[in-house]
Each structure stands twice: as C-alpha cells, then as structure tokens.
Design an enzyme around this catalytic site. Structure first.
Site, PDB file in Angstrom:
ATOM      1  N   LYS A  14       0.853  -1.186   0.000  1.00 23.59           N
ATOM      2  CA  LYS A  14       0.000   0.000   0.000  1.00 23.59           C
ATOM      3  C   LYS A  14       0.892   1.241   0.000  1.00 23.59           C
ATOM      4  O   LYS A  14       1.906   1.278   0.719  1.00 23.59           O
ATOM      5  CB  LYS A  14      -0.902  -0.019   1.236  1.00 23.59           C
ATOM      6  CG  LYS A  14      -1.962   1.070   1.267  1.00 23.59           C
ATOM      7  CD  LYS A  14      -2.868   0.910   2.498  1.00 23.59           C
ATOM      8  CE  LYS A  14      -3.999   1.926   2.516  1.00 23.59           C
ATOM      9  NZ  LYS A  14      -4.867   1.764   3.724  1.00 23.59           N
ATOM     10  N   SER A  31     -10.024  -0.636   6.781  1.00 27.12           N
ATOM     11  CA  SER A  31      -9.402  -0.416   5.470  1.00 27.12           C
ATOM     12  C   SER A  31      -8.664  -1.610   4.893  1.00 27.12           C
ATOM     13  O   SER A  31      -8.236  -1.563   3.733  1.00 27.12           O
ATOM     14  CB  SER A  31      -8.439   0.780   5.531  1.00 27.12           C
ATOM     15  OG  SER A  31      -9.161   1.985   5.472  1.00 27.12           O
ATOM     16  N   SER A  88      -9.845   1.691   2.579  1.00 30.78           N
ATOM     17  CA  SER A  88      -8.968   2.482   1.756  1.00 30.78           C
ATOM     18  C   SER A  88      -7.906   1.685   1.008  1.00 30.78           C
ATOM     19  O   SER A  88      -7.353   2.178   0.025  1.00 30.78           O
ATOM     20  CB  SER A  88      -8.268   3.538   2.607  1.00 30.78           C
ATOM     21  OG  SER A  88      -7.379   2.928   3.528  1.00 30.78           O
TER      22      SER A  88
END
Lengths: 100, 480
Positions: B80, B179, B155
């Site tokens: 990420k 997330s 997210s």
C-alpha cells in the site's frame, strides 16, 4: 447539546488547519460536517461522565532506551526531497510580517 | 507462461526454496500479468519492475550459494502506497506527497525483504487512507477486478484488487477503521487486521495513531498466517509495539473449531445489513456449527456507538498527524510571500476534499468548547466498547458479523460522506478496542459479488482467529 456547526465555525477551523475555502466549499463542508455531527448526537447524548476516557488500546508508558549514539537518517538524503534548502537546512519564506 | 500466477505464496516460496523455479521467473510472470491487466484496474500507483527483478535475482543468488532466502522466498508482494520505501516514491495517493522519496524503509518493508519477498510496487488507496472505496485517490480510482463498474472498497483498494486480480499472491494494507477487511470483503480475498501493536507501524504514514495497524491481504488463510508470522513482532522503533514473543501462526492453522465458542453479534447482524449479506453470514455460522463450534448469539451493545465515536476520534488524530504537511520538509510547496501563506496555499492545493473534511472535523472536535462534548465523549464510548467486548469474551472465544453491510457498490453511489462512513459500522469496533479481526470470503450475494464474513477475537488471539478462518475457508466452497 451543542448547536450544529455553522459556516463561521467552518471558516474558523479551516483557518486553524491552514486551509483556504471558497464560498461554495464553505457551504458544502458546513452541510456535510453538520450531517456527521448530527449522527454523533447519539454519543453526545450519553451520560457517561463516570466512565474513564480511553485514549489508546493499551496503557501507555514512557519507553526508555540506553542513551547511546546510533545511526540517524542521512541529512543530505532527507534534504534532497525538501522543497527548498540552504546550507544544510530547510528554507522557508518570511516568517515575520505580511511582506517578505 | 503463467505457471505461478494464481498460486499461493506458500507454494511459491516452497518451489523457490527447493529450486523448482527461480524467483526471477516467478516475478517476471507476475510483472507480465500486471503489465497486461492493470491498465483498467489501476491497482498500482507505481510498478517497480527493475527493482523487483534485482530483488528476485538476489534471492536466486542466495539459493545458488546454498543459502535460504526465507519463508517468503521469491514471493511477489504489493505494498500500500502509505508504507515508506527508501528511494521509491510514497504518495499516500495525495498530491501533497507526489514525488517524495522516503529516506528510510518501513519496518514491515524491511521484514518482507529479509524473508525473501519481492516487492513489485505501490498500490492505490483513498488519499491518506481516508475512505471506503478508493475513489478519493488523487491518481484516479481503483476498479474491482470482479466487476470493473464497482468499487474495490477502501482504503486499501489497490492492495485488495492486486490480490483479487492475481497480480500478486499477497499484499500489505493498513486498517484504521476497516481499510483492510472491507476491501478484502468487496474483492473476495482474505484480509487480516492484527492486534494493535502486534505489527510495527514504523514507516506507515500516520492517519489515526491509536487505531492504525498494518496487515496482510491474501487469497488463502494460510498465506495470511504466513505473512503475519513475517511482519509481527516487537520493534524498538515503534513505542506502541507489543514486546511479546510471536507464536507460529501457520502451525496452529488446522486446529479446527471443535468446542470453540462462537458468538454472533446481535447488534451487527440485523438492521442495516443487506439480506443477501446476512444470508451468507448465517451460512457461515452454520458451517462453523457443523464443524463443531458452539454457536450462540451475544450482545455487544456499545458497538452501536462505534461509528460516531470513530468519526470523532479518527479525524481528531488525523488533524494532528496531517499538520506535518506544510510545505517545509517534504512534498509539495506552493510558493507565497510568507511562511503562513505558503503553508495555507500548499495544504489547500495538496489535499483532496475528503482529507480536508476530516481535518476540519477533527479540528472542530478538538476545539475549545467542543472538546468535552465530542472528542472527550468519544473516548469514553471507546471504554464502553472495550468493556462490552471484554464481557462478550467472557462467554465466547470468537465473534462473528458481516465485514461490510453490502457487497461492492457502483462508483459514485455513496457521494454523500456520511453514507460512505456507514460502510465501516461492522469493522470499526475492533479498531477502537485494538483487537484482531479477519474477513474471509464466503460465497456471493444476489449480484454475484463476493461477501466477506468477519471473525473477531480478543487481543493477541490471532492463532484462534486464523484457525477459525481456515474452517470457514474450507466450508466456503461447499456451503451455499
């Protein structure tokens, strides 16, 4: 109970957070933040003053380490990605007064 | 030639370690699939193909010299893009960090490399991890590989999509209010949020520091256990990291659920949950029961206040953490005559609307006159939630709920911020309590999109969580 957030409140917190908003943004954000704060009215309405606040999942203690010199970030590598530098330091515009 | 694409990390590592295949060959296959397929998905902000090939060659050199590269030998991983990678752009999908190259690696990045994993790039996210759809990225949304007209969740939507599309067998994300788990559910992969403090946050760009935790995405529960074993452990560089030894998560995977006490959370399985999602959760509960678990319904009343508490606490912490983006030390600077004006111009141009919204909400919740009513009250609610969980765990070992109230939704379907926030109702309580939770795919909804079932457990009970998840995974193919 507090009142819903006003446009003046939004302008104030934007200033505190160093954000500049257009008039349209002030209107939109005021409505959106009011909706979230309205939802939070369930929490606001609770009588729980006798419940201690939880600031963190675990009890926080100071974490100590031996006072020994160790490796740190390389200054040139850090400064290489700063917007402006001078003589090994971060450079910023004028801090005092309104004009440079 | 895609012999190794779609294979588990465990299989790849075993084959690389035994010399059956080279790490270079494995990474080349995955890079080819990414190159061919990521255009329409947009899982990656950056693919680091050259660096990945160099890392793979190093793994192969270690093996050629008789060494062992580690338990993730030659396994391609996606990171990420809020995890710092030395010399490699780390943007948080924000204009304000565009082009910034961190001067250090996050601890988890170092640990993966030390275990022989090969990073292939940085994945898209909602800006600064604020969102539940990956629509808030400054670099465009990620699309759900199962149906590109729908969001992947967020997210960590890029990492979830990367695994779901087969671009990498495993990926890392971060989970502040769901997330990791919510995008895992929406994309049909496994997503684990570990106990707060089990995985070092050093080098994770901070959103809400008392809630943030790094964890893995994978196609299988066994790979989640494998990844957790590599990234878990005490780190002196993170003062909130737990100084406890790490158990083997892979050895206990087949422990089963015979006699395990499983509680279905009443408050998270009724109103607000789509009927097709609720039906899959019921089927999962039946599968656990059939495997020998003792299933009961339990009440965790305070979780109904979790959403409100979270959307005061997380923005409050974010408003403080994001004060550092001021155009002085890194990232974007918009020039202005004074430092104050420069900071305002930089932040106004650099942050997207959702980030501004949360910064302002947090600033308001912390401001004079409102602190006690909002932030202070939310912290007391957090205590209530922790107490109610503790009471529930007196009678059960694991809790069950949906991961997300619905399957993946269409782009633009939740344009109103509050309706987007409501996606997080099932995942937020575990963050507030600091507990581990995992989302396991369990069939599909009426729209043929994946449904995730969430299992929750007390702090540091990951071994129990993973063995229960393995039972669900085994049942998901047969139960319908």
């Amino acid at each position: 109970m507090t009142s819903r957030i006003t446009a003046d409140d939004v302008v104030h917190v934007a200033r505190l957070a160093r954000l500049s908003l257009t008039d349209d943004e002030v209107t939109t954000f005021t409505d959106q933040l009011a909706a979230v704060l309205d939802h939070a009215a369930d929490v606001e309405a609770l009588s729980i003053d006798d419940v201690p606040p939880m600031i963190h999942p675990w009890p926080l203690r100071n974490v100590m380490r031996p006072d020994e010199v160790g490796a740190t970030l390389d200054r040139d590598e850090v400064l290489a990605h700063a917007p402006a530098t001078e003589e090994g330091q971060f450079r910023v515009p004028a801090i005092l007064g309104d004009e440079p | 030639m895609t012999d190794w694409v779609g294979r588990s990390a465990a299989d790849i590592a075993a084959a690389v370690r035994s010399g059956e295949v080279t790490a270079r060959s494995v990474v080349d296959e995955h890079l080819a699939v990414i190159d061919a397929g990521d255009g329409p998905i947009n899982a990656f902000n950056l693919v680091t193909a050259d660096a990945a090939r160099q890392s793979a060659d190093a793994v192969d050199a270690t093996i050629a010299a008789g060494g062992d590269p580690g338990p993730l030998a030659g396994v391609p991983v996606a990171l990420k893009d809020n995890l710092c990678t030395r010399g490699i752009p780390t943007t948080c999908s924000s204009r304000i960090l565009e082009g910034w190259r961190p001067p250090y690696d996050a601890t988890v990045v170092q640990l993966l490399a030390s275990a022989g994993a090969v990073s292939v790039g940085k994945t898209n996210l909602d800006e600064f991890a604020m969102g539940s759809s990956t629509e808030n990225s400054a670099f465009g949304p990620t699309r759900n590989p199962r149906d590109p007209s729908r969001v992947p969740g967020g997210s960590s939507g890029g990492s979830a999509a990367a695994v779901a599309a087969g671009f990498t067998p495993v990926a890392l994300g971060s989970d502040t209010g769901g997330s990791i788990r919510q995008p895992a559910a929406l994309c049909g992969v496994v997503g684990l949020k570990p106990t707060y403090g089990l995985v070092s946050r050093y080098g994770l760009v901070a959103f809400a520091s008392s809630l943030d935790q790094i964890g893995p995405f994978s196609a299988t529960v066994a790979d989640a256990a494998l990844m957790l074993g590599v990234i878990a452990g005490h780190d002196p560089a993170d003062s909130t990291s737990i100084p406890e030894p790490v158990p083997s998560y892979t050895e206990s995977l087949s422990a089963g659920v015979a006699g395990l006490r499983v509680g279905v959370v009443r408050e998270l399985t009724g109103e607000g949950i789509a009927p097709d999602v609720a039906a899959r959760v019921n089927a999962a509960v039946a599968a656990l029961s059939a495997a020998g678990a003792e299933v009961t319904e339990v009440s965790v009343p305070a979780v109904t206040y979790g959403l409100s508490a979270y959307y005061l606490i997380a923005p409050a912490e974010a408003s403080s953490n994001l004060a550092r983006y001021d155009g002085v030390r890194f990232g974007l600077r918009v020039d202005a005559p004074t430092t104050d004006a420069m900071m305002t111009a930089t932040r106004t141009a650099g942050f997207g609307a959702e980030v501004k919204r949360r910064i302002m909400l947090g600033t308001y919740a912390l401001s004079t006159g409102y602190y006690d009513a909002y932030y202070g009250k939310a912290q007391r609610v957090r205590t209530l939630i922790a107490r109610d969980f503790a009471a529930a765990y007196d009678t059960v070992d694991v809790l069950v709920s949906p991961t997300s109230p619905t399957t993946a939704f269409a782009f633009g379907a939740k344009a109103d911020p509050l309706s987007m926030y409501l996606n997080d109702v099932c995942t937020i309580p575990s963050n507030l309590a600091g507990h581990p939770a995992i989302s396991v795919p369990f069939g599909t909804g009426d729209d043929a999109m994946p449904v995730g079932v969430q299992l929750m457990a007390p702090a540091l009970a990951e071994t129990t969580l993973l063995s229960a998840a393995a039972v669900l995974e085994a049942a998901s193919g047969v139960a319908s």
